[in-house]
Design an enzyme around this catalytic site. Structure first.
Site, PDB file in Angstrom:
ATOM      1  N   ALA B  75     -34.429 -32.854  28.387  1.00 46.02           N
ATOM      2  CA  ALA B  75     -33.251 -32.684  29.250  1.00 46.02           C
ATOM      3  C   ALA B  75     -33.000 -33.955  30.050  1.00 46.02           C
ATOM      4  O   ALA B  75     -33.913 -34.744  30.299  1.00 46.02           O
ATOM      5  CB  ALA B  75     -33.455 -31.502  30.198  1.00 46.02           C
ATOM      6  N   ASP B  76     -31.759 -34.133  30.428  1.00 50.11           N
ATOM      7  CA  ASP B  76     -31.408 -35.284  31.266  1.00 50.11           C
ATOM      8  C   ASP B  76     -30.258 -34.885  32.189  1.00 50.11           C
ATOM      9  O   ASP B  76     -29.303 -34.253  31.756  1.00 50.11           O
ATOM     10  CB  ASP B  76     -30.979 -36.469  30.398  1.00 50.11           C
ATOM     11  CG  ASP B  76     -30.798 -37.732  31.227  1.00 50.11           C
ATOM     12  OD1 ASP B  76     -31.812 -38.288  31.673  1.00 50.11           O
ATOM     13  OD2 ASP B  76     -29.634 -38.145  31.447  1.00 50.11           O
TER      14      ASP B  76
END
Lengths: 230, 210
Positions: B75-76
Site C-alpha cells: 500500500a502507498d
C-alpha cells in the site's frame, strides 16, 4: 529635484486619469530605485512616495530606506530567482514579478517561516519576447489558480512590461490586454475580487498606462533623474 | 535471492507502517509483516491515483519475490492539495509548512493497494481509494504545538488522523481507514474476491489450494 519631479508626475497622472474618468487616487507611484542611493529613496518617501521598488535583492538589502523617514512598502520589481526567495521575503512586502510555480511555492514556504503575509503579483509576458521574464498568457491561468491556493501569500494582481517603443502609444495594446486579462480572471473566479492591482507603465509610457487602467506605475528616471552608473 | 520456504504465512503485509498493521488486525486477518525495500521514485507527471497504485504494486512485488507462495499486500498513501503532492516531511520546518498549507482547506488522501501472489499470476488486484479531509484553520502556535508532539514527522501530509491529529480534522468525506493508510472496505472486498479471506464469513481458508 525629486519634489519637483514628483509634482510633475502627479499632475500628469491626474490628467491621464481624468481623461478616462478614473479616480486619480487609485494610481500609485512605485519609485524604481535601481542604482539610486538610499538617500534618494528616503527623500522620495519624505515627499510622500509610499512604494519603493528594487530590481535586485542584494541592492535592495543594501539600500533599504530606514523606517524613520516614513511609512513605505518595499516592492521587488526585477526578476526573482527561486534561490533568493527566502531573502526576498525577509526584505520585501510585495513581489511584483512572480512568473513560475516553483518560486511561488518557495515564497509561500519562506513567508510561513518568516511569519509574514507576502503580497505577490504575476508578471505576464504579453509580447512573447523570449528575453523578457513573465509567464505567457496561456500559462498564466494555471499559475494564478495555484498561487491563489497558497496560504501564506496574497495575490494582489498582475504586472507587465511591454516591448520598448519610441512612441508611448505603441504600448497601449499591451496595457489594455493586461487590464482585460485581470477583468476576465476576476469574472471567471480564477482570481479573487480583491486582486485588482495592475502594475504597468514606466517613465516613457506611464500616462498611456494610466489611461488604460494602471494602478501602479514604476517610475525611475522621471522621478530621480537619469541614472548615473558609477 | 533467498526464497523463503516457509509457506505457513499465507498473507504478508508489505509495509512497515504500524497503522496499516493495526487496521489489518482489526478485521481479523492473520498475517506477518515484511516491509519492502523498494525506493519510492516520484514522477512529477504522474497523476496521484496512478502513483499510489504503482508504488503499492512495486512494494508488493518486491516482497512477493521473497515469498512466492504468499499473498502479499502492498500500500502507498499520499496527500494531495491543489495539485501538490505532500509526502512525509523531511524535517520540522517542512512539517510546519505542510500543516500551514493544509490549514483551513480540504485536501485529498489517496491510498493505492496491490494484492498479489506469484503462484497465481493472473489474480493480482490493484486499486485505490480517495477521501477528502477538511483540516480546520490552525494558528501558528497550534501548528508548532502539534509538530512538537513528534507525530507529524513520519506521516504523509504531516498529520495522523488516528492520533493527536484527530483534533485538527474537521470533516472526512469517504473512507476513514483510507486516510489512516489502508482502505479496509475495498481491501476486505478484494480479499474475499480472491478467496483469501472473508472476514464476515469463512475463516482463512485457501479455496484455490483445496
Amino acid at each position: 529635484m525629486i519634489k519637483e519631479n514628483l509634482d510633475l508626475l502627479r499632475m500628469k497622472i491626474l490628467a491621464a486619469a481624468r481623461r478616462t474618468g478614473r479616480d486619480p487616487n487609485t494610481v500609485r507611484i512605485v519609485a524604481a530605485a535601481k542604482s539610486q542611493s538610499r538617500d534618494s529613496a528616503e527623500e522620495a518617501i519624505r515627499e510622500g512616495v509610499t512604494l519603493i521598488g528594487h530590481n535586485y535583492v542584494q541592492e535592495a538589502v543594501k539600500e533599504k530606506p530606514s523606517i524613520g523617514c516614513g511609512p513605505f512598502e518595499y516592492h521587488m520589481i526585477g526578476h526573482l530567482q527561486k534561490n533568493k526567495a527566502k531573502k526576498a521575503v525577509e526584505i520585501f512586502d510585495v513581489i511584483q514579478t512572480l512568473d513560475d510555480w516553483a518560486t511561488a511555492e518557495a515564497l509561500d514556504r519562506a513567508a510561513y517561516e518568516v511569519g509574514k503575509s507576502l503580497g505577490v503579483m504575476i508578471q505576464v509576458n504579453l509580447s512573447g519576447e523570449p528575453q523578457k521574464s513573465g509567464i505567457s498568457r496561456n500559462e498564466a491561468n494555471a499559475l494564478i489558480q495555484k498561487t491563489e491556493s497558497l496560504n501564506n501569500i496574497r495575490l494582489l494582481g498582475l504586472m507587465t512590461m511591454p516591448p520598448f517603443f519610441d512612441d508611448p502609444d505603441a504600448a497601449r495594446p499591451f496595457f489594455r490586454e493586461l487590464r482585460q486579462m485581470r477583468d476576465e480572471l476576476i469574472a471567471a473566479g480564477v482570481m479573487e475580487r480583491s486582486a485588482t492591482e495592475l502594475s504597468m507603465g514606466m517613465t516613457g509610457d506611464f500616462e498611456c498606462a494610466v489611461e488604460e487602467g494602471a494602478t501602479l506605475v514604476r517610475i525611475g528616471t522621471a522621478l530621480f533623474g537619469v541614472r548615473i552608473y558609477a | 535471492m533467498i526464497i523463503n520456504q516457509d509457506t505457513s504465512h499465507r498473507i504478508i503485509l508489505a509495509s512497515a507502517s504500524p497503522r496499516r498493521k493495526e487496521l489489518l488486525e482489526a478485521i481479523g486477518v492473520q498475517f506477518i509483516v515484511r516491509p519492502s525495500e523498494v525506493e519510492e521514485l516520484m514522477d512529477p507527471d504522474e497523476i496521484p491515483e496512478d502513483q499510489v497504485q504503482r508504488l503499492a504494486f512495486e512494494k508488493a512485488s518486491d516482497v512477493a519475490k521473497r515469498y512466492p507462495e504468499s499473498w502479499v499486500l502492498g500500500a502507498d498513501t499520499i496527500v494531495v492539495i491543489d495539485g501538490r503532492i505532500l509526502g512525509k516531511p523531511s524535517d520540522r520546518a517542512e512539517a510546519e509548512y505542510m500543516l500551514s498549507t493544509l490549514s483551513g482547506k480540504t485536501h485529498n488522501v489517496f491510498t493505492g493497494y496491490a494484492i498479489l501472489n506469484l503462484s497465481f499470476p493472473g489474480s493480482n488486484i490493484i486499486g485505490f481509494s480517495r477521501s477528502e479531509v477538511l483540516i480546520r484553520q490552525l494558528t501558528r502556535d497550534e501548528i508548532k504545538g502539534y509538530v512538537d508532539t513528534g507525530e507529524p514527522m513520519d506521516k504523509a501530509g504531516a498529520y495522523a488522523i488516528q492520533g493527536v491529529g484527530a483534533a485538527i480534522v474537521e470533516k472526512v468525506y469517504g473512507s476513514y481507514t483510507n486516510v489512516v493508510g489502508l482502505p479496509l472496505c475495498e481491501v476486505g472486498r478484494d480479499f474475499k474476491k480472491l478467496g483469501i479471506f472473508d472476514f464476515l464469513g469463512v475463516q482463512q481458508d485457501d479455496k484455490r489450494k483445496s
